[in-house]
Design a protein around this motif. Structure first.
Motif, PDB file in Angstrom:
ATOM      1  N   LEU A 163       0.830  -1.213   0.000  1.00  0.00           N
ATOM      2  CA  LEU A 163       0.000   0.000   0.000  1.00  0.00           C
ATOM      3  C   LEU A 163       0.857   1.253   0.000  1.00  0.00           C
ATOM      4  O   LEU A 163       0.645   2.168  -0.806  1.00  0.00           O
ATOM      5  N   VAL A 164       1.826   1.312   0.900  1.00  0.00           N
ATOM      6  CA  VAL A 164       2.647   2.518   1.029  1.00  0.00           C
ATOM      7  C   VAL A 164       3.492   2.729  -0.230  1.00  0.00           C
ATOM      8  O   VAL A 164       3.639   3.859  -0.703  1.00  0.00           O
ATOM      9  N   ALA A 165       4.015   1.645  -0.787  1.00  0.00           N
ATOM     10  CA  ALA A 165       4.815   1.773  -2.010  1.00  0.00           C
ATOM     11  C   ALA A 165       3.974   2.275  -3.176  1.00  0.00           C
ATOM     12  O   ALA A 165       4.417   3.127  -3.965  1.00  0.00           O
ATOM     13  N   ALA A 166       2.744   1.775  -3.295  1.00  0.00           N
ATOM     14  CA  ALA A 166       1.860   2.221  -4.380  1.00  0.00           C
ATOM     15  C   ALA A 166       1.497   3.688  -4.199  1.00  0.00           C
ATOM     16  O   ALA A 166       1.475   4.467  -5.164  1.00  0.00           O
ATOM     17  N   ALA A 167       1.193   4.089  -2.953  1.00  0.00           N
ATOM     18  CA  ALA A 167       0.865   5.492  -2.684  1.00  0.00           C
ATOM     19  C   ALA A 167       2.075   6.385  -2.953  1.00  0.00           C
ATOM     20  O   ALA A 167       1.926   7.505  -3.467  1.00  0.00           O
ATOM     21  N   ALA A 168       3.269   5.895  -2.610  1.00  0.00           N
ATOM     22  CA  ALA A 168       4.482   6.675  -2.838  1.00  0.00           C
ATOM     23  C   ALA A 168       4.700   6.931  -4.327  1.00  0.00           C
ATOM     24  O   ALA A 168       5.106   8.039  -4.728  1.00  0.00           O
ATOM     25  N   GLU A 169       4.435   5.926  -5.155  1.00  0.00           N
ATOM     26  CA  GLU A 169       4.592   6.106  -6.604  1.00  0.00           C
ATOM     27  C   GLU A 169       3.668   7.204  -7.115  1.00  0.00           C
ATOM     28  O   GLU A 169       4.073   8.061  -7.914  1.00  0.00           O
ATOM     29  N   GLU A 170       2.429   7.209  -6.675  1.00  0.00           N
ATOM     30  CA  GLU A 170       1.480   8.220  -7.119  1.00  0.00           C
ATOM     31  C   GLU A 170       1.846   9.596  -6.564  1.00  0.00           C
ATOM     32  O   GLU A 170       1.711  10.616  -7.246  1.00  0.00           O
ATOM     33  N   PHE A 171       2.315   9.630  -5.310  1.00  0.00           N
ATOM     34  CA  PHE A 171       2.702  10.894  -4.690  1.00  0.00           C
ATOM     35  C   PHE A 171       3.887  11.511  -5.433  1.00  0.00           C
ATOM     36  O   PHE A 171       3.916  12.729  -5.671  1.00  0.00           O
ATOM     37  N   MET A 172       4.862  10.680  -5.807  1.00  0.00           N
ATOM     38  CA  MET A 172       6.028  11.185  -6.537  1.00  0.00           C
ATOM     39  C   MET A 172       5.649  11.653  -7.940  1.00  0.00           C
ATOM     40  O   MET A 172       6.237  12.602  -8.463  1.00  0.00           O
ATOM     41  N   ALA A 173       4.662  10.984  -8.544  1.00  0.00           N
ATOM     42  CA  ALA A 173       4.206  11.413  -9.870  1.00  0.00           C
ATOM     43  C   ALA A 173       3.587  12.806  -9.808  1.00  0.00           C
ATOM     44  O   ALA A 173       3.736  13.613 -10.736  1.00  0.00           O
ATOM     45  N   LYS A 174       2.912  13.101  -8.699  1.00  0.00           N
ATOM     46  CA  LYS A 174       2.305  14.422  -8.527  1.00  0.00           C
ATOM     47  C   LYS A 174       3.328  15.461  -8.098  1.00  0.00           C
ATOM     48  O   LYS A 174       3.125  16.658  -8.287  1.00  0.00           O
ATOM     49  N   ASN A 175       4.399  14.987  -7.466  1.00  0.00           N
ATOM     50  CA  ASN A 175       5.436  15.889  -6.931  1.00  0.00           C
ATOM     51  C   ASN A 175       6.804  15.402  -7.408  1.00  0.00           C
ATOM     52  O   ASN A 175       7.519  14.699  -6.680  1.00  0.00           O
ATOM     53  N   PRO A 176       7.200  15.728  -8.636  1.00  0.00           N
ATOM     54  CA  PRO A 176       8.394  15.141  -9.255  1.00  0.00           C
ATOM     55  C   PRO A 176       9.717  15.475  -8.578  1.00  0.00           C
ATOM     56  O   PRO A 176      10.717  14.809  -8.839  1.00  0.00           O
ATOM     57  N   ASP A 177       9.735  16.469  -7.686  1.00  0.00           N
ATOM     58  CA  ASP A 177      10.971  16.805  -6.979  1.00  0.00           C
ATOM     59  C   ASP A 177      11.068  16.106  -5.624  1.00  0.00           C
ATOM     60  O   ASP A 177      11.938  16.419  -4.812  1.00  0.00           O
TER      61      ASP A 177
END
Length: 308
Positions: free
Chosen positions: A65-79
């Protein structure tokens, strides 16, 4: 007259320059060196630019769950870079307490782990996970009484034929003492009885693989790992391990998914935790990954295991 017209024109131009400077003098982009000192909306998209890195460790039951959320969070915040490691709930709690990670994930309350300064940690319950005993599909059973489940894991029953299954030796697959999945299973499935010796593996992924490949094997996994037919989750006393039964308090083997921070989270960690708890993640990703939104629970449980 001509001079008056020139003066008027110059005044108008000057006014326009001042107005333009005033409109362009603000920005919604944060200083790149702030490590996420800006705000995000409820969907995790930065209203000011987030940057920096987060290191998260702990529960392997939470890792998908956390890894999947992290991928989406990084996609929204590329830095932003988010690193998600497993290692077990004990590891996550120890590392966040000592300050070596930003967030420590755990299947158990910090108060339940010996040596953890729970009063220094802040609990963020991001979801609920059900857990169940899991067997190799060839053992020949899909339901077990709680009494017999305890006998299997304590070594009193050693062959599946004694439970109506095949004539196969029972092979126990356990998680280490640091595992929150183990702690939850021992507490709510085994009534705090200590499991007998068997194969011990750090990772839920490895536990699933061993069970699927080993005749007679039994272990325990979070619902989020029951994504195919390679292992069979067991009903207990006729109650199926489903989200609905967990939500209603009928199936007792479940735990909160805690994301702990040392004190209040820094801005970037807070933005990520807020994103994990946003409607976008709770109504889609949490369910898609095999977890239960906390808002769907009809029962609650405290650190002592009391349910209400």
């Amino acid at each position: 007259m001509k001079n008056a017209k020139k003066i008027s024109l110059l005044l108008i131009l000057a006014a326009l320059m001042v107005f333009s400077a005033a409109c362009g003098g603000t920005s919604n982009t944060a200083d790149p060196g702030t490590n996420g000192s800006s705000n995000t909306d409820t969907n995790g998209t930065a209203t000011e630019k987030l940057s920096g890195s987060l290191v998260i460790s702990g529960s392997s039951a939470m890792q998908p769950l956390v890894a999947a959320a992290a991928e989406e969070f990084m996609a929204k915040n590329p830095d932003v870079d988010v690193q998600v490691n497993a290692g077990g709930s004990g590891t996550g709690l120890s590392q966040v307490a000592e300050g070596s990670v930003d967030i420590g994930n755990s299947d158990v309350f910090a108060e339940e782990k010996e040596g953890i300064p729970a009063d220094e940690l802040v609990d963020h319950k991001v979801a609920v996970v059900g857990m169940a005993a899991a067997v190799n599909p060839n053992v020949g059973i899909n339901d077990i009484s709680k009494e017999d489940l305890i006998k299997v894991f304590t070594g009193e029953i050693t062959n599946w034929k004694d439970l109506g299954g095949k004539d196969q030796k029972i092979v126990l697959v356990n998680r280490p003492d640091s595992s929150g999945t183990r702690a939850t299973f021992v507490k709510y499935a085994l009534d705090d009885k200590t499991p007998a010796e068997g194969v011990t593996e750090d990772s839920s992924n490895t536990v699933k693989k061993i069970i699927s490949e080993t005749e007679g094997a039994i272990g325990y996994l979070a619902f989020s790992y029951f994504t195919d037919d390679s292992v069979t989750p067991l009903s207990v006393d006729g109650v199926e391990p489903t989200d609905e039964n967990v939500q209603k308090g009928k199936f007792p083997i479940w735990a909160y998914q805690h994301s702990y921070t040392k004190g209040e989270p820094n801005a970037l960690a807070k933005a990520f935790i807020d994103y994990m708890m946003s409607d976008e993640i709770q109504t889609t990703l949490v369910k898609d990954q095999g977890y239960i939104p906390g808002s769907k629970m009809e029962v609650e449980r405290d650190a002592q295991g009391n349910m209400k």
